[in-house]
Design an enzyme around this catalytic site. Structure first.
Site, short mmCIF file in Angstrom:
data_model
loop_
_atom_site.label_atom_id
_atom_site.label_comp_id
_atom_site.label_asym_id
_atom_site.label_seq_id
_atom_site.Cartn_x
_atom_site.Cartn_y
_atom_site.Cartn_z
N ASP A 136 0.81 -1.21 0.00
CA ASP A 136 0.00 0.00 0.00
C ASP A 136 0.85 1.26 0.00
O ASP A 136 2.08 1.21 0.14
CB ASP A 136 -0.90 0.01 1.23
CG ASP A 136 -1.83 -1.19 1.27
OD1 ASP A 136 -2.28 -1.60 0.19
OD2 ASP A 136 -2.10 -1.70 2.37
N TYR A 213 6.26 -10.10 6.63
CA TYR A 213 6.18 -8.66 6.88
C TYR A 213 6.70 -8.36 8.28
O TYR A 213 6.58 -9.19 9.19
CB TYR A 213 4.73 -8.17 6.79
CG TYR A 213 4.22 -7.96 5.39
CD1 TYR A 213 4.29 -6.70 4.78
CD2 TYR A 213 3.65 -9.00 4.67
CE1 TYR A 213 3.82 -6.50 3.49
CE2 TYR A 213 3.17 -8.81 3.38
CZ TYR A 213 3.25 -7.55 2.80
OH TYR A 213 2.78 -7.36 1.52
#
Length: 428
Positions: A136, A213
């Site tokens: 994002d 992540y």
């Protein structure tokens, strides 16, 4: 006599071959005469020198054959299917993917560099382009992976290269230096870390076994034990529709598998505060899934929610609609790695040295910025603080917290689908 006859036979063969080459030359000349690419036009205007391209050694070339005039000529170059490992610092970009119609994006900058270095031709479909993840806006990565066809020095590598998990010396030394070539033209906040040959059936998205992540945060006074207890509830396969931004038009299955979820101290501290990381490994993730999970864990760490709220949100029969809450900030989120079976990325020694020097310069630059902010903080020490006002605001904030399960909810998946279907019928 036998020697004379043999020489005459070879001479006739050579003459025949010369005629074949002359015929091929006529065909190629005819093709070039119909080429309408920008480089040919500029050459006729005497301005070809402005459009020099970089070769594998960073030098300019202006010959028509090196520019790859038009798709017709470019398709005659050898090519190979390649995976590139990409690092980028996200705050400047509107995400990775270029489909968002917002600039700049990481993908957009990558394709500008690929076109400038003449490593690609055709559209993304012809290149068999794929990416491992769509990070994002503001999110960074040190392990993003893309795959596509690139120009090659190997005549035998016309897209049918077979990758066995090992890279020969000839492949790494004789091939174009993709890392160095691209890093010379990319902006400072994007770097190519390495490349690897891959089989044609490979997909950076679907061949990925898992993604890792990391989310960075300061310990402050968070209850890390409670957060760890809650994080364990995410492990395994669950329906995460209450922990994502729902995309009912494109996503129909919200079940995802979390392989591991760790909360660890990082090798950095400031005064009495310790920098921490959440390390999340999963097969794949939904849109904003990690930032939503982290946001709920922060509420638990502050004592505003119980770890059991995770159970309730994962039970879609009990909680069919997602409660409204703010996601965790995007800047601390980093795509750490994308894992593939047998994939080994390589980088030439020169390109790796240049990469390390670049990263050291960037690190010094960020430390300089941090020093400036530190001076600003010291200069504000003369400002008096009214502790009563600060205390009142803290109490008011804690008192105003509404439990997640008591909050207004977002539309369910079924409600979103009905709205989309109704809109589609109206447009017809």
């Amino acid at each position: 006599m036998d020697l004379v006859a043999s020489l005459q036979s070879e001479l006739e063969t050579l003459r025949s071959r010369i005629k074949e080459l002359e015929s091929e030359n006529v065909k190629l000349s005819a093709r070039l005469s119909h080429c309408s690419c920008q480089e040919t036009k500029e050459k006729s205007n005497g301005s070809l020198e402005k459009n020099g391209v970089l070769d594998g050694h960073g030098k300019k070339k202006n010959k028509l054959r090196d520019l790859g005039c038009g798709t017709m000529v470019m398709h005659q170059f050898p090519k190979r299917y390649v995976a590139l490992k990409v690092m980028y610092f996200g705050p400047r970009f509107y995400g990775f993917a270029s489909e968002a119609q917002m600039d700049p994006t990481v993908e957009g900058e990558l394709f500008k560099a690929l076109k400038r270095t003449r490593l690609i031709f055709g559209d993304k479909r012809e290149l068999q382009y794929s990416r491992c993840g769509r990070t994002d806006k503001g999110v960074s990565s040190v392990g993003q992976v893309i795959s596509l066809f690139l120009r090659s020095k190997h005549r035998e590598s016309r897209g049918d290269n077979k990758y066995s998990g090992e890279i020969s010396v000839e492949e790494s030394c004789g091939e174009m230096d993709y890392v160095r070539l691209l890093n010379q033209v990319l902006p400072n906040d994007i770097r190519i870390m390495g490349w690897s040959p891959i089989p044609v059936g490979f997909s950076a998205r679907f061949s990925c076994l898992s993604r890792v992540y990391k989310y960075f945060f300061w310990h402050r006074n968070l209850n890390i034990t409670a957060m760890e207890t809650a994080a364990e509830k995410f492990l395994g396969e669950h329906d995460f529709r209450n922990f994502c931004k729902m995309d009912a038009g494109n996503v129909h299955n919200y079940r995802r598998h979390i392989i591991s979820f760790e909360i660890l101290p990082f090798n950095e501290s400031y005064k009495d505060d310790q920098l921490m990381i959440m390390k999340i490994k999963g097969s794949a993730f939904l849109w904003h899934q990690i930032r939503c999970m982290v946001a709920v864990l922060f509420l638990i760490g502050q004592g505003l929610e119980s770890p059991n709220v995770i159970d309730a949100l994962l039970d879609i029969e009990r909680t069919p609609r997602k409660p409204q809450f703010l996601m965790a900030p995007e800047i601390p989120l980093v795509l750490q790695s994308c894992e593939f079976e047998g994939l080994k990325f390589i980088c030439s020694s020169d390109a790796k040295q240049a990469l390390n020097e670049h990263l050291e310069r960037e690190c010094r630059s960020y430390k300089l910025q941090a020093a400036i902010f530190h001076e600003a903080m010291l200069s504000s020490s003369s400002v008096e603080i009214d502790n009563n006002i600060s205390s009142d605001r803290t109490k008011k904030k804690e008192a105003s917290h509404t439990p997640l399960l008591s909050r207004p909810t977002e539309p369910s998946y079924e409600e979103r689908r009905k709205k989309l279907d109704a809109g589609a019928r109206t447009r017809r």
